[in-house]
Structures are given as structure tokens and as C-alpha cells.
Design an enzyme around this catalytic site. Sequence first.
Site, PDB file in Angstrom:
ATOM      1  N   CYS A 101     -40.786  27.995  10.633  1.00  0.00           N
ATOM      2  CA  CYS A 101     -40.798  28.103  12.101  1.00  0.00           C
ATOM      3  C   CYS A 101     -39.358  27.981  12.592  1.00  0.00           C
ATOM      4  CB  CYS A 101     -41.656  26.983  12.682  1.00  0.00           C
ATOM      5  SG  CYS A 101     -41.455  26.782  14.458  1.00  0.00           S
ATOM      6  N   CYS A 105     -39.202  30.504  20.018  1.00  0.00           N
ATOM      7  CA  CYS A 105     -40.128  31.352  20.787  1.00  0.00           C
ATOM      8  C   CYS A 105     -40.800  30.602  21.926  1.00  0.00           C
ATOM      9  CB  CYS A 105     -41.207  31.905  19.879  1.00  0.00           C
ATOM     10  SG  CYS A 105     -40.677  32.178  18.202  1.00  0.00           S
ATOM     11  N   THR A 192     -42.477  21.680  19.093  1.00  0.00           N
ATOM     12  CA  THR A 192     -41.698  22.446  18.120  1.00  0.00           C
ATOM     13  C   THR A 192     -40.230  22.504  18.516  1.00  0.00           C
ATOM     14  OG1 THR A 192     -43.584  23.813  17.518  1.00  0.00           O
ATOM     15  CG2 THR A 192     -41.419  24.787  17.208  1.00  0.00           C
ATOM     16  N   GLU A 258     -41.468  19.094  14.452  1.00  0.00           N
ATOM     17  CA  GLU A 258     -42.186  18.816  15.688  1.00  0.00           C
ATOM     18  C   GLU A 258     -41.898  17.374  16.070  1.00  0.00           C
ATOM     19  OE1 GLU A 258     -43.795  20.850  13.449  1.00  0.00           O
ATOM     20  OE2 GLU A 258     -43.766  22.556  14.820  1.00  0.00           O
ATOM     21  N   HIS A 293     -47.462  33.232  23.635  1.00  0.00           N
ATOM     22  CA  HIS A 293     -47.197  32.481  22.415  1.00  0.00           C
ATOM     23  C   HIS A 293     -48.123  32.918  21.278  1.00  0.00           C
ATOM     24  CE1 HIS A 293     -44.806  29.712  20.334  1.00  0.00           C
ATOM     25  NE2 HIS A 293     -45.781  28.863  20.051  1.00  0.00           N
ATOM     26  N   TYR A 297     -46.918  34.591  17.318  1.00  0.00           N
ATOM     27  CA  TYR A 297     -47.294  34.263  15.949  1.00  0.00           C
ATOM     28  C   TYR A 297     -47.126  35.447  14.998  1.00  0.00           C
ATOM     29  CZ  TYR A 297     -48.203  29.396  16.650  1.00  0.00           C
ATOM     30  OH  TYR A 297     -48.017  28.065  16.874  1.00  0.00           O
ATOM     31  N   CYS A 299     -44.425  35.593  13.850  1.00  0.00           N
ATOM     32  CA  CYS A 299     -43.571  34.856  12.897  1.00  0.00           C
ATOM     33  C   CYS A 299     -44.278  34.643  11.570  1.00  0.00           C
ATOM     34  CB  CYS A 299     -43.157  33.513  13.496  1.00  0.00           C
ATOM     35  SG  CYS A 299     -44.540  32.386  13.797  1.00  0.00           S
ATOM     36  N   GLU A 447     -50.019  24.953  11.722  1.00  0.00           N
ATOM     37  CA  GLU A 447     -49.612  25.487  13.022  1.00  0.00           C
ATOM     38  C   GLU A 447     -50.315  26.815  13.309  1.00  0.00           C
ATOM     39  OE1 GLU A 447     -45.477  26.306  13.684  1.00  0.00           O
ATOM     40  OE2 GLU A 447     -45.640  25.604  15.737  1.00  0.00           O
TER      41      GLU A 447
HETATM   42 FE1  SF4 Z   1     -42.334  28.599  15.493  1.00  0.00          FE
HETATM   43 FE2  SF4 Z   1     -43.733  30.825  15.242  1.00  0.00          FE
HETATM   44 FE3  SF4 Z   1     -44.086  29.198  17.381  1.00  0.00          FE
HETATM   45 FE4  SF4 Z   1     -41.861  30.689  17.057  1.00  0.00          FE
HETATM   46  S1  SF4 Z   1     -43.967  31.409  17.379  1.00  0.00           S
HETATM   47  S2  SF4 Z   1     -41.960  28.580  17.722  1.00  0.00           S
HETATM   48  S3  SF4 Z   1     -41.560  30.568  14.867  1.00  0.00           S
HETATM   49  S4  SF4 Z   1     -44.544  28.762  15.236  1.00  0.00           S
HETATM   50 FE    FE Z   2     -45.958  27.183  17.768  1.00  0.00          FE
END
Ligand code: SF4
Ligand code: FE
Length: 486
Positions: A101, A105, A192, A258, A293, A297, A299, A447
Site C-alpha cells: 500500500c 490514494c 493508512t 496504519e 476509494h 483498489y 492498487c 485491507e
Molecule cells: Fe493503499 Fe490501495 Fe488504499 Fe491506495 S487504494 S491507500 S494503495 S490500499
Molecule cells: Fe485503503
Amino acid sequence: MSNLMNAKQYEESLRKLNLKVYMFGKRVENVVDDPIIRPSMNAVAATYEYTHKPEYEDLLTAKSHITGQKINRFTHIHQSVEDLVKKSKMGRLMGSLTACCFQRCVGMDALNALSITTHAIDEKHGTDYNKRFLKYLAYVQENDLVCDGAMTDPKGDRSLPPSQQPDPDMYLHVVEERADGIVVSGAKAHQTGAVNSHEIIVMPTITMREEDRDYAVSFALPADTDGITYIMGRQSCDTRKLEGMTFDRGNMFYGGHEALVVFEKVFVPWERVFMYKEHDFTTQLVENFAAYHRQSYACKVGVGDVLIGATQTAAEYNGAERASHVKDKIIEMNQLNETLFCGCIACASQGHREKSGTYLVDVLLANVHKQNITRFPYEIARIAQDIAGGLMVTCPSEQDLRSPETGKWVEKYFSARSGVSTEHRLRILRLIENITMGTAAVGYLTESMHGAGSPQAQRIMIARLVNMKEKQRIARLLCGIDAGDK
Ligand code: SF4
Ligand code: FE
């Protein structure tokens, strides 16, 4: 002209903050160099560093709609469907470069959600939140800041609304109104990237009713404002980072974190308040932030890329890559991972323009994407562990490999394919362990389950947003229950 920071400048900017951070019961005096926190700082620093690489510039930078300057996309307000698609691709890219992570974001998603809601509140209530917000946004963009988007309250007794909690601090709320601003108390949990952020943007976590007005508050503060305390969360295998740079940490460079963020009678000046008691806009703010958000994800697709690459490599090191079931399992991993990519691209490409000018993802598809994220990474991780084999969790430490007494046996008995060193084999297994069970599993698995809302939150949205009546209407027509035009 641009104010894009590089990794070093970002690190230096963090050193200037005076954050009150606690971990293992003690104050962390030097946050930036703390060995447990440092990999997470490196991951955020990557969002700065890669903007300067020509091959990533298109995805990682954007043109500010306020100043026209080149900015980091993590501070950008999406101005088109193309921007939304680039955001999804940026998430995958950064996940694939860091395998964890990278934390930035949440702030981007908070800024975009607030750009819509401040505009909407002003339209109904004649306030000037949007002007305040745009001024704040310009400051964030000009200084290329990391914002922590803080939504999740501790919630106390889940059966009670905020105003009926025995302890009023279970939801962050206004405790005093002054001529120059407001004073707030409460906490935000699971934050986060909290201690890698310059700013913290607070939003309500659920729909508030009239009686919960004092809890309908949104604002931004410098992360080191008086009265804010950070308590770091633990991660599985976190103290391996205290063993120095052994490969037992799996990912040698990056990580996430976190924290619980406590607000103890913290003052917020009016120019940084973006919602104050307008409970009728809490649903919109929460749902739009959640939709953005859930799109973010993307990510996990990038982390999935690394896990698939590591699994294929482990199979090759074992001499097992030609076995048909291994090949088939790798295909399965890729099919699941690319299905996830389809979801984050789809919700972006079906996005639309809101009245404020900001582009918002398709909310139904963003929720479907996140619902898939609560499942597929677990399946991808299961296959990775299947192919990696038990050694991933039974192999001795790096110190045993280096030891004059035991090294020769570790070397001999854990060697596999000729030409592949035992050390390389163990390194790739440690990376798989890190992503599926270690520090990075916080980001890749748990997560995926609970971040951006637990699975049930998405199912509620899916039930609400599908056009069930229309589906039923056509079904009834086609089987002759109803007569009429299709
Ligand atoms: Fe972390 Fe993914 Fe959330 Fe971005 S979207 S803050 S990388 S968990
Ligand atoms: Fe997150």
C-alpha cells in the site's frame, strides 16, 4: 513550471513535521528513520520519485484545473473520463512497483469527494465551502503534499447512532464553536499512511441525522497540529524489520502502515472547515469518497502482478513450471487479476461529470469492483501458496543461511534446480510470504476485505443501485406475463 517534489525532497519535508507518534508504548522521536516505519515512507516517496521518470509521467502527473500547472496526479481533481482511467492505471502501476500500500490514494479520494460535496452544500445552503476548499486544494497542489483521508470512526456500540453513544467521542465531533473556528474531539481508526502525511482531511464516516449534527463535520489540518496523537498499528512479522536488512523481511524496500489518530480538543480555523453540521450532505460525501476509494483498489491488481511474478519464479526455481497443473494455476491467477483490472477500468470509463465539474466513477461498478477485491486476492494468494510449497513458512532465517555452523546444510538441503542459488530460492519465497502472510498481507488481503468499506457495505450499495424493476419488467414481458412494448 511545476512544483513536483522528488523522493528526497519529500523525505526532507517530513523531517520538518513534529508529529506525536507512539509505537510499542513509546514516543517515536525520529519517525522518518524508524526502521519499522521507514519502508512505508519509502512507498509514499515512490509516488514522488516516479513522476520524474518519462515513462510514467503521463500516468503520474496531471494538469491542475486551477493553475494549469503540472501536478502530481495524487493531488488532482479528475477533469475527464480519461483522468479517471489514468487514475486506475496509476493505482495498478504503483502497486506493481512497490508490492504494498503506497498510501497516497486516500487523500486524493478525499479531495475529489470534497470538491463535489462542498459545491453541492453551497448550492443548497448558500455557504462558501467550495471557495475555501479550492483555496486549500491550490495549497496542496502547489506544495505537492500528501493528505491522509480520515473517515473511519471507532463507532463504539454499533447499535447506537453517534449522538446516543455513552462516550460521545466514539465519533469525531465538534465540542466547541468559536469566532475563529471550531474545536473537535474523537478519533479516526485504521488510518493508512497517517504518519507519512503532511495533512489530514477528516470526513464523517456514516450518514448523520439531525440529532447527530455535531458529528457532521469535515475539515483539513496540518498533520502535526497540537492535540493530534498517532498510535501505530502492528503488522504480522513487523519486527523482522528490526533485524536489519535481512531478506527475511520479504520486500526489501517498501511497506505500508496504519495508525489510530486521536484528536484531543483540536482547533480548526474556519478557512479549513468544509462541512459544519450539514448532516443532509453526509451521505453524499461518504458514498462518493467510498466510490472513489473502491476504484482506488486498482492498487491490489499491481500487488497481484508482483505475486504472480514471484509465484512463476518460485515454480521455475523448483523446476516445476512445466507441470500442466502449475501452468494452469498461473493462468487462473492471471485471469483473476485481470478480472479485477476490468472492474477498476470499467467504473472509470463509465464515469460522469458532476455539477462541480469533477468527474465521478460509476458508483455501482466501483462497488462491484471492490466486492471482487474482497475475494480474488485471497484466491490468488491461495494459489501462490499452493505453488510456493511449505518451505515458504518453514525455511530457516537468513542468519542460519549465513552461519558457519548451519549455512552449509541450509544451502545444501534447500537447493532445488541446478543453477539457482538457495539464497535466491529463499528470497522469492520470503516475498510470497510477505505478501500473503506478512506485513504486506495487511494491504493485499485484510485491507482488500475491509478497506474502503467491508464487503457488506458494497452489497448494500449494489442492491440499492441495480435497476431491479427494469430487469423484472423485461422478464415479465418476455415470458408473456405482461403485454406491451419491450
Ligand atoms: Fe493503499 Fe490501495 Fe488504499 Fe491506495 S487504494 S491507500 S494503495 S490500499
Ligand atoms: Fe485503503
